[in-house]
Motif scaffolding. Structure first.
Motif, PDB file in Angstrom:
ATOM      1  N   VAL A   1       3.485   5.719  -3.228  1.00 25.00           N
ATOM      2  CA  VAL A   1       4.517   6.559  -3.584  1.00 25.00           C
ATOM      3  C   VAL A   1       4.411   6.539  -5.416  1.00 25.00           C
ATOM      4  CG1 VAL A   1       7.047   6.199  -3.953  1.00 25.00           C
ATOM      5  CG2 VAL A   1       6.179   5.788  -1.627  1.00 25.00           C
ATOM      6  N   GLU A   2       4.079   5.453  -5.860  1.00 26.90           N
ATOM      7  CA  GLU A   2       3.983   5.401  -7.074  1.00 26.90           C
ATOM      8  C   GLU A   2       2.857   6.336  -7.941  1.00 26.90           C
ATOM      9  OE1 GLU A   2       6.335   4.243  -9.201  1.00 26.90           O
ATOM     10  OE2 GLU A   2       7.446   3.205  -7.756  1.00 26.90           O
ATOM     11  N   ALA A   3       1.583   6.364  -7.128  1.00 22.51           N
ATOM     12  CA  ALA A   3       0.739   7.289  -7.529  1.00 22.51           C
ATOM     13  C   ALA A   3       1.177   8.590  -7.417  1.00 22.51           C
ATOM     14  CB  ALA A   3      -0.485   7.083  -6.695  1.00 22.51           C
ATOM     15  N   SER A   4       1.964   8.879  -6.267  1.00 24.55           N
ATOM     16  CA  SER A   4       2.470  10.367  -6.177  1.00 24.55           C
ATOM     17  C   SER A   4       3.532  10.792  -7.221  1.00 24.55           C
ATOM     18  CB  SER A   4       3.487  10.583  -4.984  1.00 24.55           C
ATOM     19  OG  SER A   4       2.323  10.420  -3.751  1.00 24.55           O
ATOM     20  N   GLU A   5       4.356   9.755  -7.599  1.00 25.42           N
ATOM     21  CA  GLU A   5       5.334   9.935  -8.844  1.00 25.42           C
ATOM     22  C   GLU A   5       4.466  10.273 -10.273  1.00 25.42           C
ATOM     23  OE1 GLU A   5       8.070   6.785  -8.994  1.00 25.42           O
ATOM     24  OE2 GLU A   5       8.962   7.257  -7.229  1.00 25.42           O
ATOM     25  N   LEU A   6       3.248   9.618 -10.369  1.00 21.54           N
ATOM     26  CA  LEU A   6       2.484   9.862 -11.475  1.00 21.54           C
ATOM     27  C   LEU A   6       1.995  11.208 -11.249  1.00 21.54           C
ATOM     28  CD1 LEU A   6       0.884   8.873 -14.033  1.00 21.54           C
ATOM     29  CD2 LEU A   6      -0.838   8.073 -12.534  1.00 21.54           C
TER      30      LEU A   6
ATOM     31  N   ALA B   1       0.795  -1.299   0.105  1.00 21.03           N
ATOM     32  CA  ALA B   1      -0.044   0.095  -0.023  1.00 21.03           C
ATOM     33  C   ALA B   1       1.014   1.220  -0.194  1.00 21.03           C
ATOM     34  CB  ALA B   1      -0.975   0.102   1.190  1.00 21.03           C
ATOM     35  N   ALA B   2       2.129   1.264   0.723  1.00 27.02           N
ATOM     36  CA  ALA B   2       2.765   2.325   0.832  1.00 27.02           C
ATOM     37  C   ALA B   2       3.475   2.466  -0.500  1.00 27.02           C
ATOM     38  CB  ALA B   2       4.105   2.152   1.705  1.00 27.02           C
ATOM     39  N   ALA B   3       4.151   1.562  -1.280  1.00 27.23           N
ATOM     40  CA  ALA B   3       4.506   1.527  -2.568  1.00 27.23           C
ATOM     41  C   ALA B   3       3.667   2.136  -3.626  1.00 27.23           C
ATOM     42  CB  ALA B   3       5.062   0.226  -2.887  1.00 27.23           C
ATOM     43  N   LEU B   4       2.117   1.596  -3.289  1.00 25.54           N
ATOM     44  CA  LEU B   4       1.369   2.006  -4.233  1.00 25.54           C
ATOM     45  C   LEU B   4       1.108   3.579  -4.321  1.00 25.54           C
ATOM     46  CD1 LEU B   4      -1.131   1.758  -6.435  1.00 25.54           C
ATOM     47  CD2 LEU B   4      -2.360   0.844  -4.250  1.00 25.54           C
TER      48      LEU B   4
ATOM     49  N   VAL C   1       4.767   8.728 -18.165  1.00 21.74           N
ATOM     50  CA  VAL C   1       3.487   8.637 -17.672  1.00 21.74           C
ATOM     51  C   VAL C   1       2.978   7.042 -17.723  1.00 21.74           C
ATOM     52  CG1 VAL C   1       0.867   8.986 -18.231  1.00 21.74           C
ATOM     53  CG2 VAL C   1       2.439  10.899 -18.093  1.00 21.74           C
ATOM     54  N   SER C   2       3.165   6.541 -19.028  1.00 17.60           N
ATOM     55  CA  SER C   2       2.911   4.854 -19.115  1.00 17.60           C
ATOM     56  C   SER C   2       3.976   4.410 -17.936  1.00 17.60           C
ATOM     57  CB  SER C   2       3.445   4.784 -20.452  1.00 17.60           C
ATOM     58  OG  SER C   2       2.651   4.940 -21.365  1.00 17.60           O
ATOM     59  N   ASP C   3       5.144   4.618 -17.788  1.00 17.35           N
ATOM     60  CA  ASP C   3       5.769   3.761 -16.739  1.00 17.35           C
ATOM     61  C   ASP C   3       5.222   4.025 -15.243  1.00 17.35           C
ATOM     62  OD1 ASP C   3       7.548   2.858 -18.483  1.00 17.35           O
ATOM     63  OD2 ASP C   3       9.363   3.966 -17.857  1.00 17.35           O
ATOM     64  N   GLU C   4       4.720   5.058 -14.996  1.00 14.87           N
ATOM     65  CA  GLU C   4       4.264   5.188 -13.589  1.00 14.87           C
ATOM     66  C   GLU C   4       2.796   4.669 -13.478  1.00 14.87           C
ATOM     67  OE1 GLU C   4       6.058   6.111 -11.514  1.00 14.87           O
ATOM     68  OE2 GLU C   4       7.684   7.117 -12.315  1.00 14.87           O
ATOM     69  N   VAL C   5       2.105   4.822 -14.603  1.00 17.54           N
ATOM     70  CA  VAL C   5       0.903   3.917 -14.735  1.00 17.54           C
ATOM     71  C   VAL C   5       0.990   2.553 -14.344  1.00 17.54           C
ATOM     72  CG1 VAL C   5      -1.157   3.359 -16.129  1.00 17.54           C
ATOM     73  CG2 VAL C   5      -0.609   5.715 -15.917  1.00 17.54           C
ATOM     74  N   ALA C   6       2.019   1.874 -15.181  1.00 19.61           N
ATOM     75  CA  ALA C   6       2.292   0.472 -14.936  1.00 19.61           C
ATOM     76  C   ALA C   6       2.786   0.340 -13.577  1.00 19.61           C
ATOM     77  CB  ALA C   6       3.392   0.225 -15.939  1.00 19.61           C
ATOM     78  N   ASP C   7       3.707   0.928 -13.150  1.00 23.77           N
ATOM     79  CA  ASP C   7       3.947   0.946 -11.628  1.00 23.77           C
ATOM     80  C   ASP C   7       2.761   0.753 -10.491  1.00 23.77           C
ATOM     81  OD1 ASP C   7       6.802   0.621 -12.126  1.00 23.77           O
ATOM     82  OD2 ASP C   7       7.025   2.835 -11.782  1.00 23.77           O
ATOM     83  N   VAL C   8       1.695   1.719 -10.855  1.00 23.51           N
ATOM     84  CA  VAL C   8       0.851   1.841  -9.671  1.00 23.51           C
ATOM     85  C   VAL C   8      -0.008   0.799 -10.054  1.00 23.51           C
ATOM     86  CG1 VAL C   8      -1.649   3.089  -9.697  1.00 23.51           C
ATOM     87  CG2 VAL C   8       0.657   4.431  -9.881  1.00 23.51           C
ATOM     88  N   LEU C   9      -0.222   0.208 -11.172  1.00 27.10           N
ATOM     89  CA  LEU C   9      -1.049  -1.133 -11.643  1.00 27.10           C
ATOM     90  C   LEU C   9      -0.336  -2.421 -10.921  1.00 27.10           C
ATOM     91  CD1 LEU C   9      -3.498  -2.208 -12.722  1.00 27.10           C
ATOM     92  CD2 LEU C   9      -2.398  -2.356 -15.028  1.00 27.10           C
ATOM     93  N   ALA C  10       0.872  -2.231 -11.146  1.00 24.70           N
ATOM     94  CA  ALA C  10       1.819  -3.655 -10.413  1.00 24.70           C
ATOM     95  C   ALA C  10       1.549  -3.683  -8.932  1.00 24.70           C
ATOM     96  CB  ALA C  10       3.094  -3.383 -11.142  1.00 24.70           C
ATOM     97  N   TYR C  11       1.696  -2.434  -8.390  1.00 27.29           N
ATOM     98  CA  TYR C  11       1.524  -2.341  -6.845  1.00 27.29           C
ATOM     99  C   TYR C  11       0.299  -2.918  -6.397  1.00 27.29           C
ATOM    100  CZ  TYR C  11       6.247  -1.403  -5.868  1.00 27.29           C
ATOM    101  OH  TYR C  11       7.746  -1.498  -5.565  1.00 27.29           O
ATOM    102  N   LEU C  12      -0.712  -2.177  -7.094  1.00 30.66           N
ATOM    103  CA  LEU C  12      -2.188  -2.512  -7.072  1.00 30.66           C
ATOM    104  C   LEU C  12      -2.544  -3.773  -6.994  1.00 30.66           C
ATOM    105  CD1 LEU C  12      -4.955  -1.512  -5.920  1.00 30.66           C
ATOM    106  CD2 LEU C  12      -5.388  -0.844  -8.635  1.00 30.66           C
ATOM    107  N   LEU C  13      -2.271  -4.629  -8.219  1.00 27.72           N
ATOM    108  CA  LEU C  13      -2.380  -5.948  -8.549  1.00 27.72           C
ATOM    109  C   LEU C  13      -1.559  -6.903  -7.312  1.00 27.72           C
ATOM    110  CD1 LEU C  13      -2.267  -6.199 -12.353  1.00 27.72           C
ATOM    111  CD2 LEU C  13      -4.346  -5.909 -10.898  1.00 27.72           C
ATOM    112  N   GLN C  14      -0.525  -6.369  -6.903  1.00 28.44           N
ATOM    113  CA  GLN C  14       0.121  -7.087  -5.856  1.00 28.44           C
ATOM    114  C   GLN C  14      -0.500  -7.058  -4.385  1.00 28.44           C
ATOM    115  OE1 GLN C  14       4.686  -7.259  -6.411  1.00 28.44           O
ATOM    116  NE2 GLN C  14       4.041  -5.407  -7.412  1.00 28.44           N
ATOM    117  N   LEU C  15      -0.976  -5.872  -4.213  1.00 27.92           N
ATOM    118  CA  LEU C  15      -1.738  -5.817  -3.001  1.00 27.92           C
ATOM    119  C   LEU C  15      -3.132  -6.489  -3.024  1.00 27.92           C
ATOM    120  CD1 LEU C  15      -2.127  -4.187  -0.379  1.00 27.92           C
ATOM    121  CD2 LEU C  15      -3.372  -2.521  -1.613  1.00 27.92           C
TER     122      LEU C  15
END
Length: 127
Positions: A38-43, A33-36, A68-82
């Motif tokens: 952080v990545e949303a903040s980077e977006l 959740a914390a990583a998610l 933008v695409s990389d940050e969206v991917a990071d957000v989605l990756a952490y959300l799916l892992q969570l």
């Protein structure tokens, strides 16, 4: 690329990636959740000082579009892992939330035009 989203396959791929690096002990709900966040903040940082018009054109610049695409991917990756760690079916959760929102926030009824024209039942006599 407009392909069907296979959430379970992506979750398995992310889990295998983490397992190959012995990262599972760090993939706790709190950490994910914390990583998610952080990545949303980077977006958000990409859009921080843009005007609404500039933000609407952000994908026109290849470098910014890539970020933008990389940050969206990071957000989605952490959300799916969570979701994987917590046993949440992300697409079912989203569908249920949309259902609840449709009840909470019903769409307004379309406005009917005023009925100012005479009807056939009205009599017009000239006396």
């Amino acid at each position: 690329m407009n392909q069907e989203l296979d959430v379970p396959a992506l979750q398995r791929r992310l889990a295998a990636f983490a397992a190959a690096r012995d990262w599972q002990p760090y993939h706790t709900p709190k950490n994910l959740a914390a990583a998610l966040s952080v990545e949303a903040s980077e977006l958000l940082e990409i859009f921080q000082w843009l005007t609404p018009e500039q933000s609407a054109r952000v994908m026109a610049d290849p470098d910014t579009a890539h970020r933008v695409s990389d940050e969206v991917a990071d957000v989605l990756a952490y959300l799916l892992q969570l979701c994987d760690v917590l046993g949440i079916d992300a697409l079912a959760a989203l569908a249920a939330k949309i259902d609840r929102n449709e009840l909470r926030f019903p769409a307004p009824e379309p406005l009917k035009p005023p009925n100012n024209s005479p009807t056939n039942t009205e009599s017009h006599s000239s006396e």
